[in-house]
Each structure stands twice: as structure tokens, then as C-alpha cells.
Design a protein around this motif. Structure first.
Motif, short mmCIF file in Angstrom:
data_model
loop_
_atom_site.label_atom_id
_atom_site.label_comp_id
_atom_site.label_asym_id
_atom_site.label_seq_id
_atom_site.Cartn_x
_atom_site.Cartn_y
_atom_site.Cartn_z
N ILE A 1 0.87 -1.18 0.00
CA ILE A 1 0.00 0.00 0.00
C ILE A 1 0.91 1.24 0.00
CG2 ILE A 1 -1.90 1.21 1.12
CD1 ILE A 1 -2.53 -1.39 2.61
N PRO A 2 1.20 1.78 -1.20
CA PRO A 2 2.02 3.00 -1.24
C PRO A 2 1.15 4.22 -0.94
CG PRO A 2 1.58 2.21 -3.46
CD PRO A 2 0.92 1.25 -2.51
N MET A 3 1.57 4.99 0.06
CA MET A 3 0.86 6.21 0.44
C MET A 3 1.88 7.33 0.56
SD MET A 3 -1.87 4.70 3.23
CE MET A 3 -0.77 5.03 4.54
N GLN A 4 1.39 8.55 0.72
CA GLN A 4 2.29 9.68 0.91
C GLN A 4 2.99 9.53 2.26
OE1 GLN A 4 0.34 13.45 0.83
NE2 GLN A 4 2.25 14.60 0.87
N ASN A 5 4.31 9.60 2.28
CA ASN A 5 5.15 9.50 3.48
C ASN A 5 5.19 8.12 4.10
OD1 ASN A 5 5.63 12.31 3.33
ND2 ASN A 5 3.75 12.71 4.49
N LEU A 6 4.60 7.12 3.48
CA LEU A 6 4.56 5.79 4.11
C LEU A 6 4.25 4.73 3.06
CD1 LEU A 6 4.40 4.04 6.74
CD2 LEU A 6 1.98 4.63 6.82
N VAL A 7 4.98 3.63 3.10
CA VAL A 7 4.66 2.48 2.26
C VAL A 7 4.45 1.31 3.21
CG1 VAL A 7 5.48 0.87 0.51
CG2 VAL A 7 5.99 3.29 0.29
N LEU A 8 3.25 0.75 3.18
CA LEU A 8 2.95 -0.42 3.99
C LEU A 8 3.16 -1.64 3.10
CD1 LEU A 8 -0.37 0.87 5.57
CD2 LEU A 8 1.86 0.77 6.65
N ARG A 9 3.92 -2.60 3.60
CA ARG A 9 4.17 -3.81 2.82
C ARG A 9 4.30 -4.99 3.74
NH1 ARG A 9 5.73 -7.39 -0.01
NH2 ARG A 9 6.98 -7.83 -1.78
N ALA A 10 3.66 -6.08 3.36
CA ALA A 10 3.76 -7.31 4.15
C ALA A 10 3.54 -8.51 3.23
CB ALA A 10 2.73 -7.31 5.27
N GLU A 11 4.14 -9.62 3.61
CA GLU A 11 3.88 -10.87 2.91
C GLU A 11 3.80 -11.98 3.92
OE1 GLU A 11 7.77 -12.50 0.90
OE2 GLU A 11 7.42 -10.45 0.21
N GLU A 12 3.00 -12.99 3.58
CA GLU A 12 2.76 -14.08 4.51
C GLU A 12 2.49 -15.36 3.73
OE1 GLU A 12 3.01 -15.72 7.90
OE2 GLU A 12 2.89 -13.54 7.99
N GLU A 13 2.98 -16.47 4.26
CA GLU A 13 2.71 -17.79 3.67
C GLU A 13 1.95 -18.62 4.68
OE1 GLU A 13 5.79 -20.03 1.72
OE2 GLU A 13 6.92 -18.19 1.35
N ASN A 14 0.98 -19.39 4.17
CA ASN A 14 0.19 -20.25 5.02
C ASN A 14 -0.48 -21.29 4.13
OD1 ASN A 14 -1.81 -21.31 6.91
ND2 ASN A 14 -1.36 -19.49 8.13
#
Length: 185
Positions: free
Chosen positions: A56-69
Motif C-alpha cells: 500500500i504506497p501512500m504519501q510519506n509511508l509504504v505499507l508492505r507485508a507478505e505471509e505464507e500459510n
């Protein structure tokens, strides 16, 4: 938020798309205004493992996550938890900076203040504590020898001095089983 949900080796059904939008949409409560962001969701299935990546690229912040299940829906839940932790941690950092500077940065007001009590319980996560300190001499060697040393020790990384360049390098074991090399520029 605009959602771009892609699937690799899996058909993105309306049920999966709806579940992703519902879960990721809960993050909007942390912001005063709904961020104008493109949520990139990549769903992969290999053998019996589901992998979910969210950016999730936003102004002043990029949220990034990955998960395996093994379960796609469980992976989406875990991703949502990771993203929430990232937002809380960033919000705490921004609020501290705001209190210290006493300035009115637009970033400080981007977060919803109604969820401050949820952030307070996570403020301890920002405190980093070194629990062990280790010193050793770096022996000059090449990357192949460093990988052998790393494997003999059973570690996932190894720090050494490159015999050719006389700089400190790091070799590490990647998730795919191959090796990586980190060297200064």
C-alpha cells in the motif's frame, strides 16, 4: 482505497476479492480521511502453500507485508495483523516527533486520534533492547569460504572481510535455499 487483486496459479474469485477488501479496508479506521492509495494484492499458490503479498504506497509511508500459510484466508488475516502493527508503529513514531517538535506537520494529522489507546499498548515495540553483544575478528576470505564457514556453524548469515577488496561483507542464506552477498558500495 482502490484494490488491485492479482492471482498467480489461482483464480481470484469474488469471495476472495471481497474478503481481501473487507480485511484491508479495516485499516482505514487508523486514518482521518480514507487514503487515496492503490492497494496491490498478489495471491500465489504453489503446491499446498498460499502466499499473500500486500503493498500500500501512500504519501510519506509504504505499507508492505507478505505471509505464507496453507490456508489463503489465514494468510490474509496474518497480513492484516502485520499491516496494523506497521501503522501503529508509524503512528507512534509520528506522534512522538510531533510532540517533540511541537510543529503541525500534515503527517501528524493524517492519523485518526480515536485509536490512540490501541497505539499506547504497542509503544513498547519501539523500544529496542540489545540482549547480547558479540565481538570477533573478521578473517580475510572469499565468499565461497564464508558460505562454507556459515554452513559449518549452522547460521543463516556470516560476516567476513573480503580478501580481494579488504571490505566487510555478509553472505546469507535466502528463503529459496540459495545464497546472497551484501557488500558496501
Amino acid at each position: 482505497m482502490n484494490y488491485n487483486v492479482r492471482g498467480e496459479n489461482i483464480e481470484v474469485t469474488p469471495a476472495i476479492r471481497e474478503y481481501v477488501e473487507k480485511k484491508i479496508g479495516k485499516l482505514e479506521r487508523y486514518f482521518n480521511n480514507t487514503p487515496d492509495a492503490n492497494v496491490l494484492v498478489n495471491l500465489k499458490v504453489n503446491n499446498n502453500t498460499s502466499k499473500v503479498e500486500v503493498t500500500i504506497p501512500m504519501q510519506n509511508l509504504v505499507l508492505r507485508a507478505e505471509e505464507e500459510n496453507a490456508d489463503m484466508y489465514a494468510a490474509i488475516d496474518l497480513i492484516n495483523d502485520k499491516l496494523e502493527r506497521q501503522i501503529r508503529k508509524h503512528k507512534t513514531k509520528v506522534n512522538r516527533k510531533f510532540r517533540n517538535n511541537l510543529s503541525t506537520t500534515p503527517e501528524a494529522f493524517a492519523f485518526n486520534t480515536d485509536v490512540d489507546e490501541m497505539v499506547d499498548e504497542f509503544q513498547d515495540d519501539d523500544d529496542v533492547e540489545v540482549v547480547r553483544n558479540k565481538r570477533f575478528d573478521l578473517k580475510p576470505m572469499d565468499s565461497e569460504e564464508a558460505i562454507l564457514q556459515m554452513n559449518m556453524l549452522g547460521h543463516s548469515f556470516f560476516v567476513y572481510t573480503n580478501a580481494d577488496t579488504n571490505t566487510t561483507n555478509v553472505v546469507y542464506r535466502r528463503k529459496d535455499g540459495r545464497y546472497g552477498l551484501i557488500e558496501p558500495s
